[in-house]
Design a protein around this motif. Structure first.
Motif, PDB file in Angstrom:
ATOM      1  N   VAL A  76      10.766  10.496 -14.345  1.00 40.91           N
ATOM      2  CA  VAL A  76      10.028  10.525 -15.607  1.00 40.91           C
ATOM      3  C   VAL A  76       9.242   9.225 -15.788  1.00 40.91           C
ATOM      4  N   ALA A  77       9.875   8.096 -15.494  1.00 39.25           N
ATOM      5  CA  ALA A  77       9.246   6.796 -15.740  1.00 39.25           C
ATOM      6  C   ALA A  77       8.249   6.394 -14.661  1.00 39.25           C
ATOM      7  N   TYR A  78       8.558   6.675 -13.409  1.00 43.60           N
ATOM      8  CA  TYR A  78       7.740   6.180 -12.309  1.00 43.60           C
ATOM      9  C   TYR A  78       6.976   7.272 -11.558  1.00 43.60           C
ATOM     10  N   GLY A  79       7.245   8.536 -11.833  1.00 45.00           N
ATOM     11  CA  GLY A  79       6.606   9.614 -11.076  1.00 45.00           C
ATOM     12  C   GLY A  79       5.090   9.603 -11.183  1.00 45.00           C
ATOM     13  N   HIS A  80       4.558   9.601 -12.408  1.00 44.47           N
ATOM     14  CA  HIS A  80       3.100   9.617 -12.604  1.00 44.47           C
ATOM     15  C   HIS A  80       2.472   8.342 -12.030  1.00 44.47           C
ATOM     16  N   TYR A  81       3.130   7.226 -12.239  1.00 42.62           N
ATOM     17  CA  TYR A  81       2.643   5.935 -11.720  1.00 42.62           C
ATOM     18  C   TYR A  81       2.524   5.986 -10.200  1.00 42.62           C
ATOM     19  N   THR A  82       3.547   6.541  -9.536  1.00 41.83           N
ATOM     20  CA  THR A  82       3.546   6.647  -8.078  1.00 41.83           C
ATOM     21  C   THR A  82       2.447   7.584  -7.601  1.00 41.83           C
ATOM     22  N   VAL A  83       2.327   8.745  -8.240  1.00 40.64           N
ATOM     23  CA  VAL A  83       1.295   9.710  -7.852  1.00 40.64           C
ATOM     24  C   VAL A  83      -0.092   9.106  -8.039  1.00 40.64           C
ATOM     25  N   LYS A  84      -0.312   8.420  -9.145  1.00 41.03           N
ATOM     26  CA  LYS A  84      -1.615   7.806  -9.411  1.00 41.03           C
ATOM     27  C   LYS A  84      -1.937   6.734  -8.374  1.00 41.03           C
ATOM     28  N   TRP A  85      -0.948   5.928  -8.011  1.00 39.18           N
ATOM     29  CA  TRP A  85      -1.146   4.870  -7.025  1.00 39.18           C
ATOM     30  C   TRP A  85      -1.509   5.473  -5.668  1.00 39.18           C
ATOM     31  N   ILE A  86      -0.757   6.486  -5.241  1.00 38.86           N
ATOM     32  CA  ILE A  86      -1.013   7.110  -3.937  1.00 38.86           C
ATOM     33  C   ILE A  86      -2.337   7.863  -3.970  1.00 38.86           C
ATOM     34  N   ASP A  87      -2.655   8.508  -5.095  1.00 40.58           N
ATOM     35  CA  ASP A  87      -3.925   9.224  -5.219  1.00 40.58           C
ATOM     36  C   ASP A  87      -5.104   8.250  -5.095  1.00 40.58           C
ATOM     37  N   GLY A  88      -4.981   7.068  -5.685  1.00 34.78           N
ATOM     38  CA  GLY A  88      -6.045   6.069  -5.573  1.00 34.78           C
ATOM     39  C   GLY A  88      -6.280   5.649  -4.131  1.00 34.78           C
ATOM     40  N   HIS A  89      -5.190   5.468  -3.389  1.00 36.28           N
ATOM     41  CA  HIS A  89      -5.322   5.090  -1.979  1.00 36.28           C
ATOM     42  C   HIS A  89      -5.857   6.250  -1.144  1.00 36.28           C
ATOM     43  N   ALA A  90      -5.425   7.480  -1.455  1.00 36.30           N
ATOM     44  CA  ALA A  90      -5.940   8.645  -0.724  1.00 36.30           C
ATOM     45  C   ALA A  90      -7.420   8.846  -1.015  1.00 36.30           C
ATOM     46  N   ALA A  91      -7.821   8.650  -2.271  1.00 34.79           N
ATOM     47  CA  ALA A  91      -9.244   8.784  -2.619  1.00 34.79           C
ATOM     48  C   ALA A  91     -10.074   7.768  -1.845  1.00 34.79           C
ATOM     49  N   HIS A  92      -9.541   6.574  -1.651  1.00 35.84           N
ATOM     50  CA  HIS A  92     -10.246   5.538  -0.906  1.00 35.84           C
ATOM     51  C   HIS A  92     -10.318   5.885   0.587  1.00 35.84           C
TER      52      HIS A  92
END
Length: 194
Positions: A76-92
């Motif tokens: 709940v606390a870190y899931g969205h943060y982790t997905v957003k971080w990985i999504d940013g790197h994948a987008a790059h």
């Protein structure tokens, strides 16, 4: 069974994440990729439901139920943060987007960043403690709920440990390197020229 389900949920998290990112970037289907990423919370709902059913069927409350609550709190606390971080790197890497910003490394900005992470840990612990308290009330037998209370204390200890670590960034902030300061090799080469 609960431990196996926690492992399945963790593996499922990474499988859904990889599938969602593969659909968003290499396959060029961002909406479908986003829909797959939105399935992530269902894993925790399944884990919560199975844990409740396990307790309802008379399972002895133990470390597995505590671990499930901690896992759900963390997600709940870190899931969205982790997905957003990985999504940013994948987008790059896969989508040609600019590199995502890195967390600050020095001073007050770093202290604020660490405080934000600590607040996520507080949220994770609050969710875990609340779920464990609901389980304690559900079981309603103090002689059987000791392990659940122990997990509540463990969650609070994690908050305290992470809080001390975050506080060190405020008390002893890392100083940014001095602008224009020569590195050790640059200084030694300039000394040999003189």
């Amino acid at each position: 069974m609960i431990v196996t389900l926690i492992i399945v949920c963790e593996v499922g998290f990474w499988v859904l994440l990889a599938a969602g990112l593969a659909l968003r970037y290499p396959a060029g289907m961002p909406r479908l990729g986003a829909a797959v990423l939105l399935l992530e919370p269902l894993l925790e709902i399944v884990l919560l439901a199975v844990t409740a059913v396990d307790l309802k069927n008379g399972a002895e409350p133990d470390w597995k139920h505590g671990l499930a609550a901690l896992y759900i709190g963390y997600t709940v606390a870190y899931g969205h943060y982790t997905v957003k971080w990985i999504d940013g790197h994948a987008a790059h890497r896969l989508g040609g987007a600019p590199p995502p910003p890195k967390p600050p490394r020095h001073g007050t900005a770093r202290a604020r960043h660490e405080a934000g992470l600590w607040l996520r840990t507080v949220l994770a612990a609050a969710v875990a403690v609340a779920l464990l308290q609901l389980a304690i009330w559900y079981v309603d037998d103090a002689s059987r709920t000791g392990p659940l209370t122990d997990w509540q204390l463990s969650a609070l200890r994690l908050v305290g440990i992470h809080g001390v670590i975050a506080l060190t960034y405020t008390i002893w902030p890392k100083k940014p390197p001095a602008a224009g300061a020569a590195t050790g090799t640059e200084r030694s080469s300039s000394m040999t020229k003189n």
